[in-house]
Write a protein that holds these residues in place. Structure first.
Motif, short mmCIF file in Angstrom:
data_model
loop_
_atom_site.label_atom_id
_atom_site.label_comp_id
_atom_site.label_asym_id
_atom_site.label_seq_id
_atom_site.Cartn_x
_atom_site.Cartn_y
_atom_site.Cartn_z
N ILE A 15 -29.83 -3.35 -37.50
CA ILE A 15 -29.91 -2.29 -38.52
C ILE A 15 -28.76 -1.30 -38.33
N LEU A 16 -28.53 -0.89 -37.10
CA LEU A 16 -27.44 0.05 -36.82
C LEU A 16 -26.08 -0.57 -37.16
N PHE A 17 -25.94 -1.84 -36.86
CA PHE A 17 -24.70 -2.54 -37.20
C PHE A 17 -24.45 -2.48 -38.71
N LEU A 36 -22.20 -2.75 -29.86
CA LEU A 36 -23.47 -2.39 -30.51
C LEU A 36 -24.42 -3.58 -30.52
N LEU A 37 -23.93 -4.74 -30.96
CA LEU A 37 -24.78 -5.93 -30.95
C LEU A 37 -24.83 -6.58 -29.59
N ASN A 38 -23.94 -6.16 -28.69
CA ASN A 38 -23.91 -6.70 -27.32
C ASN A 38 -23.63 -8.21 -27.32
N VAL A 53 -31.21 -10.55 -38.37
CA VAL A 53 -31.22 -10.15 -36.96
C VAL A 53 -30.22 -10.98 -36.15
N LYS A 54 -29.37 -10.29 -35.41
CA LYS A 54 -28.41 -10.94 -34.52
C LYS A 54 -28.86 -10.74 -33.08
N GLN A 55 -28.82 -11.81 -32.30
CA GLN A 55 -29.23 -11.73 -30.91
C GLN A 55 -28.03 -11.38 -30.03
N SER A 56 -28.27 -10.68 -28.95
CA SER A 56 -27.20 -10.41 -28.00
C SER A 56 -26.95 -11.66 -27.16
#
Length: 228
Positions: free
Chosen positions: A8-10, A54-56, A192-195
């Motif tokens: 969401i922040l991304f 941010l997404l790591n 959703v993106k995973q780190s």
């Protein structure tokens, strides 16, 4: 939950930030090509920074893309590598679907920077237009980046190459640098993106002038080197 929050922040930072960069390109466009390219590359760097911190998601490279006139063939699984390709080489021209080049404002910026828009439904006429634009690009000393399988594919899949790749390879007469990766493992089609770590592998340079069956076989294998 943390992955959702990061995603969401991304989105809240990347898309409004993209608008700022787009407007900046429009503002500097009358000055010349170099300022335009500088702003576009800064946008790609901004995206890369958000992905990393941010997404790591960390990128781990096996090999390095050489400088010079090449046709760089990249596996396509997500938006991440599509934007990051602007880091792969010096001011590369990217082959992309024509729909992206007609988006208001953003599409104008892509054309101003220099892309090759492909209409997959236009058949031979689309291929001829792609050849003209690609030859103009390499005449200016810029490498060309292409996603040979065409559209974005889920992680684990390896569809056949689109017919336009072999035609472009033959027309340009450039050696090919294949790039494989597994970005789709952590950045799929969902929101959703995973780190994690995204692995990239630069394959052996494939010479120009090969027959269609050989170049397609070698490129397909190389860009799917990290596909399970």
């Amino acid at each position: 939950m943390m992955a959702l929050l990061r995603s969401i922040l991304f989105a809240l930072l990347f898309y409004p930030g993209t608008l700022v960069y787009v407007l900046t390109v429009i503002a500097v466009s009358p000055i010349g090509d170099r300022p335009v390219q500088a702003v576009v590359h800064a946008w790609s760097a901004y995206h890369h920074w958000l992905v990393r911190y941010l997404l790591n998601i960390r990128s781990l490279w096996d090999g390095k893309i050489p400088e010079g006139a090449y046709l760089i063939a990249v596996k396509h699984q997500s938006m991440m590598e599509a934007v990051d390709t602007l880091h792969f080489a010096r001011s590369p021209v990217v082959v992309m679907k024509r729909e992206l080049t007609v988006i208001p404002l953003f599409g104008w910026v892509t054309r101003r920077y220099g892309v090759i828009g492909v209409d997959r439904n236009a058949g031979a006429s689309a291929l001829r237009a792609m050849m003209v634009e690609a030859k103009a690009a390499i005449a200016g000393g810029r490498p060309v980046i292409i996603f040979p399988e065409g559209t974005r594919v889920p992680y684990g899949q390896s569809p056949p190459l689109q017919s336009g790749f072999a035609g472009l390879y033959r027309a340009l007469g450039l050696p090919v640098v294949p790039v494989a990766h597994d970005v789709g493992r952590i950045w799929g089609r969902g929101f959703v993106k995973q780190s994690g770590i995204a692995h990239f592998k630069v394959g052996e340079v494939i010479p120009a002038g090969l027959k269609r069956e050989e170049i397609e076989t070698r490129v397909h294998a190389a860009i799917n080197a990290l596909t399970p």
